[in-house]
Each structure stands twice: as structure tokens, then as C-alpha cells.
Enzyme design. Structure first.
Site, PDB file in Angstrom:
ATOM      1  N   GLU A 206     -10.928 -24.472   9.227  1.00  0.00           N
ATOM      2  CA  GLU A 206     -11.646 -23.192   9.126  1.00  0.00           C
ATOM      3  C   GLU A 206     -12.893 -23.148  10.011  1.00  0.00           C
ATOM      4  O   GLU A 206     -13.987 -22.777   9.565  1.00  0.00           O
ATOM      5  CB  GLU A 206     -11.967 -22.880   7.664  1.00  0.00           C
ATOM      6  N   GLU A 323      -2.938 -23.747   4.100  1.00  0.00           N
ATOM      7  CA  GLU A 323      -3.713 -23.858   2.866  1.00  0.00           C
ATOM      8  C   GLU A 323      -3.744 -22.500   2.189  1.00  0.00           C
ATOM      9  O   GLU A 323      -4.061 -21.489   2.806  1.00  0.00           O
ATOM     10  CB  GLU A 323      -5.133 -24.329   3.160  1.00  0.00           C
TER      11      GLU A 323
END
Length: 541
Positions: A206, A323
Site C-alpha cells: 500500500e 489483501e
């Protein structure tokens, strides 16, 4: 005397209201709606990996807390109990289960080397540092223990590398400079020297677009991935299998992703992105969102956009959801670890498969309030059983479906896994209506009147073969129950730590499929033979 009378009167009113509420529920649950599920059996619309189901293991220590709740316990990669029999058997039940090792703190991990003179210290709480923790270290002895465990379970491992190593992070969060790969190179060389099998190496977590804590530009990220690809090929040269290169492991950004993929196209095998579509762990409307089809449909926009970006880039890379925990910031106790969670999770498995997503990694296998397994006991939470049924029943070829009936019924169809016929996932989000489903299957490619096989008319020449059904419901009808029933029987780990068998009921294939209120049903129908599921199509399409 008056007080006694009031007491009896209050009790009478309470019992009367209870009686009428039971009548109301009985009347509500007796409502039945009919619907037709149209399935295009001529050709598949997408294809998933054989081992589509994936789960994550994270680095968060027990001091990781959200909204005043500390839900991680000893679920970190650094302290997980690798001797627990339930944990071992829960992974083995998939044979194999893809496991992604990573998460926010992976970009603060240093890997111990044989020549390190400094002690290998764990993550420590420090609110002045990015992500609220100090740098942590993975001891080589722990890496050895983890790999021994993974070999025993048969898991397929992808490992998330520290993408911030060597970078300068400006006050606005921008991460500048090339990735310093020296520590990763030492770690990968050690991994290869020990004969440990890694399915893929992923760079960063991220850090794309706005990022969390830090952000890397698309140009710089692509440069770093190209460097990772080169060093992995150098280190694995002459080996039997070359690991996949995965990136960027971030939330989809319509501007950043195309730039990154186009520049890193020749060095990238898997484009990974993260989805948290339900809300924050402190959102009071989580259950409402989970049972709202229109809210769940919003994620299809991102899946469609990413599918378009990958297809238009000219890359051979495929998409994974690297995820997804539904509820972000460690999930929500009594929601993301209870039966109600299965409605968004299984719906998103089905939805993502239709957009050619090859694998779907659930955050987490264990840890936080969104684990497939209980953080303390490792006993399965309800979502685990749904994932296991998917793994055993839903094959690689995805079929197009259209349901004519209530909007609260979600339907997905695949070629059956390891058997003839098709497999269905049916989700009834209506709290008071049973849905009876008839099937119509398109068997030919035609622009005229479609050739339909009306299965409920019992016209199939092999109608003597029974249909398999797997009905998942909450214990006592409580959506917040941690216990799930399969065809009315409670699923529990036995005293040897073994996962219970997932046994079907058999039904006459000419009968409609009955989906009870707030229930989830998997169906395998060997009688339905369609072109999309022929042996040739399975092998070559």
C-alpha cells in the site's frame, strides 16, 4: 398487592408480545419467492487459479490496537504457535492454500543475515514513528521454523519484501530514491540456499498513489520492480522453478496503476491490489452494508476498471486481490469474525472471479478480528468453512449468470472442480423469504432463440444422478454467531484438532433449489453437461 398486579401485568404483556413476534417471524419466514437462474453454458467468461483461495499472515504484534481494542494476540509471523494441531490441519485441509506473508509493517522489516553483529529486535510500539512502530527484524532461525511449518502444511507462499529500504521519506510522505535491495538479496539468497520454496516475491504494501504512511511514484515503483525481477532471475538462474514477481499490493488508483503496469510490464507476473469494501472497524452500519446488494455492487467498478487496465496494457501479468478483510483497521469483533461476514466475503469471491481475478487473499488467516481462524484457539470462524467449500467445489472456468427474481439473491456459477457438471454459489440476503430457484442453461452460441435446458423439467437424460447441496446457516439463526451449521449440523473441530468433513445432502435434480432466508448454499450438479465445461475446454481454454 398493586405492585404484584403490575408485575403480573408486565409479565403478561411481555409474553403476549413474544407470542406475536414469534407468529410474525413464522409468517415472515414462510414467504416463498420463485426465481430463475439463467446460466450461459456455452463459454466461460473468466478463469481463476486452481488454488484461488488465499489467506494472509501479518507482522502486527499484540500491542497493535484499534478503537481501544487489541485483537492481534500472538498472531504475528514472529510469534505464531506453529505447533498448534488445529492451525496445521486448517491449512492442510486446502491442499494447497496460498498464503501471503506481509502487511503494513513489512516495509519496516529488516532480515537478519549470518554476519549481523546487532541483535535482531522485534517491533516495538513507538507513536513517533511511521505506522506507530519501530523497525523490526526477522531472525533467520524464525524463518527456518516458518518454512518447516509451510512444508509440513503444503502451503504455497508469497513473501512481501520491504520496499522502503534505502528511501528517504519527506514530511509529506513522499518516498524518494531507489530501493536498496542489498538486505533483500541476502535474504533471498539464504532462502534459496536452504531449499525453501517461494511461490512469489512481492514488493511493498500500500505504497502506491496516496499510500499509507508513505507513497512511491509510479515511475520509481516500476524501476524498483524491474530491479527485483532482475535480481530474482539472477539468484534463481538454473533452478527448476522461477518465483512470480508481484506488486504493488495497494488500493487501486485509476491514474497510478496504468502508469506503473505499462512501465513494469515485462518484469511483472501478478498485479496485486487490496479491497476493503465494507467500512472501518468502528462503523455502526457494517451489518447493513454487508446485507445490502447495492453496496456490494460498488466494488464491481474497481474490479472492472482494473481488468480493463491489465487487458489494455499488453502485459501478460494477471490480477490478484492480494489483501481483503472487508472491514479495515483489524476488522470488527462480532461482525467480521461471525456468520454475517460470510455474506460479503463469499459474494466478493464470486464477483472477483467474474472479472478474471486469479487469486483472492483474505486478511487474515489468523489475527485481528477478521481472521478465518480464531486468534486464540485457531478454531475456524464461519468464513473459513465457506472458503473451504469454495476451494473444493468451484472450478477454474467461470460462467455468466443472470438471476430473474429478488435483488437479495446473489448467484455465481463455475464448472465443477474435480468432477463433471457445474457448481453454484447462492446467497440469500433476505431476512424473511425463501427463494426457490429453477435453472435454465444456454447450451449453444446463437443470436436467435437460445437453446435452453430447463433443468427443473427433469429432461436431462442423467436425471437419476442426485444433486449435491451444502446449506450454511447461523446457529440459532443468530447472524452474530461464531458457530455455523452445514445442512443443519454444527461444524466443530474434534478433540484431535481435525477439521470436520464437509458433507452434502443429496436432492433430486428435478426439484427447485430452495435457499432459506439469510443462508448460503453451494450446489454441485453433475447432470448438467455444458460446452464451457467439456474436457477440451478445461484443458485448453
Amino acid at each position: 398487592m398493586a405492585s404484584l398486579f403490575r408485575c403480573f401485568l408486565g409479565l403478561y404483556i411481555f409474553l403476549l408480545s413474544l407470542y406475536f413476534s414469534q407468529i410474525s417471524r413464522a409468517e415472515k419466514s414462510s414467504i416463498v419467492e420463485e426465481g430463475i437462474l439463467y446460466i450461459d453454458g456455452f463459454s466461460s467468461i473468466a478463469k481463476i487459479d486452481e488454488d484461488f483461495i488465499c489467506a494472509t499472515l501479518d507482522w502486527w504484534p499484540s500491542s497493535k490496537c484499534d478503537y481501544g481494542t487489541c485483537s492481534w494476540g500472538n498472531a504475528s509471523l514472529l510469534n505464531l504457535d506453529l505447533r498448534n494441531k488445529v492451525f496445521l490441519n486448517a491449512i492442510r485441509a486446502f491442499s494447497p492454500l496460498k498464503i501471503r506473508l506481509g502487511g503494513t509493517l513489512q516495509d519496516k522489516v529488516i532480515y537478519q543475515t549470518k554476519h549481523d553483529k546487532e541483535p535482531c529486535t522485534p517491533f516495538l510500539r513507538n507513536n513517533t514513528e511511521m505506522f506507530g512502530f519501530s523497525q523490526g527484524c526477522l531472525p533467520l532461525s524464525r524463518w527456518d521454523e516458518l518454512n518447516k511449518f509451510f512444508k509440513k502444511t503444503g502451503a504455497k507462499i508469497t513473501f512481501g519484501l520491504n520496499a522502503l529500504n534505502g528511501k528517504t521519506i519527506r514530511p509529506d510522505g513522499t518516498a524518494l530514491g531507489d530501493w536498496d535491495s542489498s538486505n533483500a538479496v541476502s535474504f533471498i539468497r539464504y532462502t534459496v540456499s536452504r531449499g525453501y520454496t517461494i511461490h512469489g516475491w512481492e514488493l511493498g504494501n500500500e505504497l502506491n498513489g496516496n499510500g499509507i504512511g508513505a507513497a512511491i511514484s509510479a515511475d520509481q515503483y516500476s524501476s524498483d520492480v524491474i530491479a527485483l525481477h532482475k535480481l530474482v532471475h539472477d539468484i534463481y538462474k538454473g533452478k527448476d522453478a522461477m518465483p512470480l514477481i508481484l506488486a504493488p499490493g495497494g488500493i487501486f488508483d485509476a491514474v497510478w496503476f496504468p502508469k506503473f503496469i505499462n512501465k513494469a510490464a515485462n518484469s511483472l507476473q501478478v498485479v496485486t491490489h487490496h479491497i476493503y469494501s465494507v467500512g472501518a472497524g468502528n462503523d455502526t452500519n457494517l451489518v447493513k452494508k454487508i446485507l445490502d446488494p447495492s453496496h456490494l455492487d460498488e466494488e464491481s467498478k474497481i474490479l472492472r476498471n482494473l481488468q480493463g487496465v491489465v487487458r489494455n496494457s499488453g502485459t501478460s501479468a494477471v490480477a490478484w486481490i492480494g489483501e481483503s478483510g472487508g472491514v479495515f483497521n483489524s476488522g470488527r469483533n462480532r461482525v467480521s469474525n461471525r456468520f454475517v461476514s460470510s455474506f460479503w466475503y463469499l459474494d466478493q469471491l464470486g464477483m472477483s472471479a467474474t472479472f478474471d481475478t486469479k487469486a483472492y487473499c483474505r486478511q487474515t488467516l489468523v489475527g485481528g478480528n477478521y481472521g478465518l481462524l480464531n486468534t486464540t484457539t485457531f478454531h475456524p470462524n464461519p468464513d473459513y468453512y465457506g472458503a473451504l467449500l469454495w476451494h473444493h467445489l468451484m472450478g477454474k472456468n467461470v460462467l455468466s449468470t443472470h438471476f430473474l427474481g429478488t435483488k437479495k439473491l446473489r448467484a455465481y456459477a463455475h464448472c465443477s472442480k474435480s468432477s463433471e457438471g457445474i457448481a453454484l454459489l447462492l446467497i440469500n440476503m433476505h431476512d424473511g423469504t425463501t427463494v426457490n430457484i429453477s435453472l435454465s442453461i444456454t447450451l449453444a452460441n446463437t443470436n436467435e432463440s437460445p437453446a435452453l435446458l430447463q433443468v427443473t423439467n427433469d429432461q436431462n437424460s442423467r436425471h437419476g444422478i442426485e444433486r449435491e447441496e451444502y446449506h450454511l446457516t447461523a446457529k440459532n439463526g443468530d447472524l452474530h454467531s461464531q458457530k455455523v451449521l452445514l445442512n443443519g449440523k454444527e461444524l466443530n473441530v474434534d478433540h484431535f484438532g481435525r477439521i470436520p468433513p464437509m458433507e452434502s445432502i443429496t436432492v433430486n435434480p428435478s426439484d427447485p433449489i430452495a435457499i432459506a432466508p439469510l443462508s448460503i448454499v453451494f450446489v454441485r450438479i453433475p447432470t448438467i453437461q455444458v460446452p464451457a465445461c467439456s474436457m477440451f475446454t478445461r484443458e485448453y481454454m
